[in-house]
Design a protein around this motif. Sequence first.
Motif, PDB file in Angstrom:
ATOM      1  N   GLU A 142     -56.419  42.422 -52.535  1.00 32.00           N
ATOM      2  CA  GLU A 142     -55.739  42.414 -53.821  1.00 32.00           C
ATOM      3  C   GLU A 142     -56.366  41.363 -54.729  1.00 32.00           C
ATOM      4  OE1 GLU A 142     -51.555  41.938 -53.408  1.00 32.00           O
ATOM      5  OE2 GLU A 142     -51.291  43.766 -52.207  1.00 32.00           O
ATOM      6  N   THR A 143     -56.750  41.780 -55.925  1.00 32.74           N
ATOM      7  CA  THR A 143     -57.387  40.876 -56.885  1.00 32.74           C
ATOM      8  C   THR A 143     -56.522  40.752 -58.129  1.00 32.74           C
ATOM      9  OG1 THR A 143     -59.580  41.587 -56.122  1.00 32.74           O
ATOM     10  CG2 THR A 143     -59.467  40.429 -58.236  1.00 32.74           C
ATOM     11  N   PRO A 144     -56.018  39.547 -58.442  1.00 31.05           N
ATOM     12  CA  PRO A 144     -55.206  39.368 -59.650  1.00 31.05           C
ATOM     13  C   PRO A 144     -56.033  39.580 -60.912  1.00 31.05           C
ATOM     14  CG  PRO A 144     -55.035  37.469 -58.173  1.00 31.05           C
ATOM     15  CD  PRO A 144     -56.168  38.301 -57.680  1.00 31.05           C
ATOM     16  N   MET A 145     -55.464  40.280 -61.864  1.00 34.27           N
ATOM     17  CA  MET A 145     -56.111  40.482 -63.159  1.00 34.27           C
ATOM     18  C   MET A 145     -55.072  40.377 -64.261  1.00 34.27           C
ATOM     19  SD  MET A 145     -58.377  43.701 -64.611  1.00 34.27           S
ATOM     20  CE  MET A 145     -59.768  43.341 -63.575  1.00 34.27           C
ATOM     21  N   ASP A 146     -55.255  39.406 -65.150  1.00 35.24           N
ATOM     22  CA  ASP A 146     -54.323  39.192 -66.256  1.00 35.24           C
ATOM     23  C   ASP A 146     -55.002  39.541 -67.576  1.00 35.24           C
ATOM     24  OD1 ASP A 146     -52.511  38.282 -64.419  1.00 35.24           O
ATOM     25  OD2 ASP A 146     -52.836  36.157 -64.838  1.00 35.24           O
ATOM     26  N   TYR A 147     -54.284  40.268 -68.415  1.00 35.72           N
ATOM     27  CA  TYR A 147     -54.778  40.614 -69.738  1.00 35.72           C
ATOM     28  C   TYR A 147     -54.074  39.739 -70.771  1.00 35.72           C
ATOM     29  CZ  TYR A 147     -56.270  44.892 -67.316  1.00 35.72           C
ATOM     30  OH  TYR A 147     -56.838  45.785 -66.448  1.00 35.72           O
ATOM     31  N   LYS A 148     -54.834  38.936 -71.494  1.00 34.10           N
ATOM     32  CA  LYS A 148     -54.260  38.176 -72.599  1.00 34.10           C
ATOM     33  C   LYS A 148     -54.250  39.082 -73.826  1.00 34.10           C
ATOM     34  CE  LYS A 148     -55.530  33.545 -71.055  1.00 34.10           C
ATOM     35  NZ  LYS A 148     -56.199  32.266 -71.420  1.00 34.10           N
ATOM     36  N   VAL A 149     -53.091  39.221 -74.442  1.00 34.94           N
ATOM     37  CA  VAL A 149     -52.960  40.163 -75.549  1.00 34.94           C
ATOM     38  C   VAL A 149     -52.386  39.504 -76.793  1.00 34.94           C
ATOM     39  CG1 VAL A 149     -52.740  42.151 -74.018  1.00 34.94           C
ATOM     40  CG2 VAL A 149     -50.690  40.932 -74.719  1.00 34.94           C
ATOM     41  N   VAL A 150     -52.712  40.073 -77.936  1.00 35.47           N
ATOM     42  CA  VAL A 150     -52.221  39.591 -79.219  1.00 35.47           C
ATOM     43  C   VAL A 150     -51.667  40.776 -80.000  1.00 35.47           C
ATOM     44  CG1 VAL A 150     -54.510  39.844 -80.279  1.00 35.47           C
ATOM     45  CG2 VAL A 150     -52.832  38.286 -81.311  1.00 35.47           C
ATOM     46  N   PHE A 151     -50.588  40.552 -80.742  1.00 36.69           N
ATOM     47  CA  PHE A 151     -50.002  41.622 -81.547  1.00 36.69           C
ATOM     48  C   PHE A 151     -50.698  41.652 -82.898  1.00 36.69           C
ATOM     49  CE2 PHE A 151     -46.816  43.691 -84.254  1.00 36.69           C
ATOM     50  CZ  PHE A 151     -46.527  44.807 -83.473  1.00 36.69           C
ATOM     51  N   ARG A 157     -52.998  44.162 -78.361  1.00 35.07           N
ATOM     52  CA  ARG A 157     -54.387  44.415 -78.011  1.00 35.07           C
ATOM     53  C   ARG A 157     -54.939  43.267 -77.168  1.00 35.07           C
ATOM     54  NH1 ARG A 157     -56.316  48.463 -81.765  1.00 35.07           N
ATOM     55  NH2 ARG A 157     -54.833  48.719 -83.474  1.00 35.07           N
ATOM     56  N   ILE A 158     -55.865  43.592 -76.294  1.00 29.48           N
ATOM     57  CA  ILE A 158     -56.461  42.608 -75.388  1.00 29.48           C
ATOM     58  C   ILE A 158     -57.485  41.752 -76.128  1.00 29.48           C
ATOM     59  CG2 ILE A 158     -57.881  42.321 -73.307  1.00 29.48           C
ATOM     60  CD1 ILE A 158     -56.750  45.111 -72.424  1.00 29.48           C
ATOM     61  N   TYR A 159     -57.425  40.418 -75.903  1.00 33.91           N
ATOM     62  CA  TYR A 159     -58.456  39.545 -76.438  1.00 33.91           C
ATOM     63  C   TYR A 159     -59.151  38.725 -75.341  1.00 33.91           C
ATOM     64  CZ  TYR A 159     -55.135  35.609 -76.226  1.00 33.91           C
ATOM     65  OH  TYR A 159     -54.241  34.648 -75.806  1.00 33.91           O
ATOM     66  N   ASP A 160     -58.662  38.801 -74.119  1.00 34.28           N
ATOM     67  CA  ASP A 160     -59.330  38.145 -73.002  1.00 34.28           C
ATOM     68  C   ASP A 160     -58.803  38.732 -71.695  1.00 34.28           C
ATOM     69  OD1 ASP A 160     -60.992  36.483 -71.583  1.00 34.28           O
ATOM     70  OD2 ASP A 160     -59.844  34.648 -71.922  1.00 34.28           O
ATOM     71  N   ILE A 161     -59.643  38.683 -70.660  1.00 34.58           N
ATOM     72  CA  ILE A 161     -59.253  39.148 -69.336  1.00 34.58           C
ATOM     73  C   ILE A 161     -59.554  38.050 -68.332  1.00 34.58           C
ATOM     74  CG2 ILE A 161     -59.630  40.867 -67.527  1.00 34.58           C
ATOM     75  CD1 ILE A 161     -60.518  42.836 -69.689  1.00 34.58           C
ATOM     76  N   ASN A 162     -58.560  37.733 -67.507  1.00 34.80           N
ATOM     77  CA  ASN A 162     -58.744  36.751 -66.449  1.00 34.80           C
ATOM     78  C   ASN A 162     -58.736  37.451 -65.100  1.00 34.80           C
ATOM     79  OD1 ASN A 162     -58.705  33.721 -67.256  1.00 34.80           O
ATOM     80  ND2 ASN A 162     -57.255  34.706 -68.651  1.00 34.80           N
ATOM     81  N   ILE A 163     -59.825  37.314 -64.362  1.00 31.91           N
ATOM     82  CA  ILE A 163     -59.907  37.885 -63.016  1.00 31.91           C
ATOM     83  C   ILE A 163     -59.970  36.734 -62.019  1.00 31.91           C
ATOM     84  CG2 ILE A 163     -61.211  39.374 -61.455  1.00 31.91           C
ATOM     85  CD1 ILE A 163     -62.359  40.772 -63.920  1.00 31.91           C
ATOM     86  N   GLU A 164     -58.943  36.625 -61.214  1.00 28.92           N
ATOM     87  CA  GLU A 164     -58.811  35.521 -60.262  1.00 28.92           C
ATOM     88  C   GLU A 164     -58.951  34.172 -60.965  1.00 28.92           C
ATOM     89  OE1 GLU A 164     -61.783  36.745 -57.267  1.00 28.92           O
ATOM     90  OE2 GLU A 164     -60.069  37.054 -55.924  1.00 28.92           O
ATOM     91  N   GLY A 165     -58.370  34.081 -62.164  1.00 30.37           N
ATOM     92  CA  GLY A 165     -58.377  32.828 -62.904  1.00 30.37           C
ATOM     93  C   GLY A 165     -59.627  32.564 -63.714  1.00 30.37           C
ATOM     94  N   ILE A 166     -60.602  33.470 -63.664  1.00 25.78           N
ATOM     95  CA  ILE A 166     -61.846  33.285 -64.412  1.00 25.78           C
ATOM     96  C   ILE A 166     -61.790  34.081 -65.707  1.00 25.78           C
ATOM     97  CG2 ILE A 166     -64.346  33.593 -64.380  1.00 25.78           C
ATOM     98  CD1 ILE A 166     -64.210  33.343 -61.333  1.00 25.78           C
ATOM     99  N   SER A 167     -61.976  33.391 -66.830  1.00 23.09           N
ATOM    100  CA  SER A 167     -61.878  34.008 -68.146  1.00 23.09           C
ATOM    101  C   SER A 167     -63.174  34.684 -68.552  1.00 23.09           C
ATOM    102  CB  SER A 167     -61.506  32.945 -69.192  1.00 23.09           C
ATOM    103  OG  SER A 167     -61.743  33.405 -70.505  1.00 23.09           O
ATOM    104  N   LEU A 168     -63.062  35.941 -68.971  1.00 25.95           N
ATOM    105  CA  LEU A 168     -64.215  36.677 -69.475  1.00 25.95           C
ATOM    106  C   LEU A 168     -64.799  35.989 -70.702  1.00 25.95           C
ATOM    107  CD1 LEU A 168     -65.940  39.391 -69.574  1.00 25.95           C
ATOM    108  CD2 LEU A 168     -64.204  40.205 -71.167  1.00 25.95           C
TER     109      LEU A 168
END
Length: 207
Positions: A142-151, A157-168
């Motif tokens: 299992e790999t955590p993936m967080d989408y940072k979004v802005v209205f 809409r997505i403005y950044d993606i964090n995969i296992e704490g690493i920011s794109l």
Amino acid sequence: MIKVIPVVIIMLLNIQAVTSAAQSTPLGDIKEPIEKGMALLKDPRYTGEAQYEEQRKKIWELIHNIFDFRIISMMALAREWKEFTPKQQDEFTEAFTELLKNNYLNKIQGQFHDEEVVFLGEDILTDKKAVVKSKIIRQKTETPMDYKVVFTQGKWRIYDINIEGISLIKNYRTQFKSILAKESPEQLIKRIREKTLEETQGGKPNA
């Protein structure tokens, strides 16, 4: 009575607009397009090189509107964004969008092995920013993936993606800052376009 009707219509339209905005949620705006994209990856109709481009096009049609590439570009350049002319900002955004598009599609098409994306919920940070939490399940991993979004523009809409704490974005920001310390904005844009061409040529499946 003639004057009242337009007022009533305007009021109803305003109520409808407020209701629509209230129904828009970070999880709701992001989850559906991504799940539909995953379904396309699993669709047996898209196997082999002949169907590769068609699948690619349909996936991009589904998901490109859930990203705000202008904000992504601004954040990737950080302070250096202001050093670009308006024309260079537009060219950088266009070039960087194509790079991200090709990189993203190449990875999901080339490395997909029946993964599942499970959405875990959303954290509302402000009235304009939130985080949509998910995880990718591949076999027993299992790999955590967080989408940072802005209205923005009426939706989240997505403005950044964090995969296992690493920011794109931070990853690209480090690269761009290093390049701009030695080269001009025009040279950076040229580098990105060349990289996109390389990704495009290298992303196709073997016949």
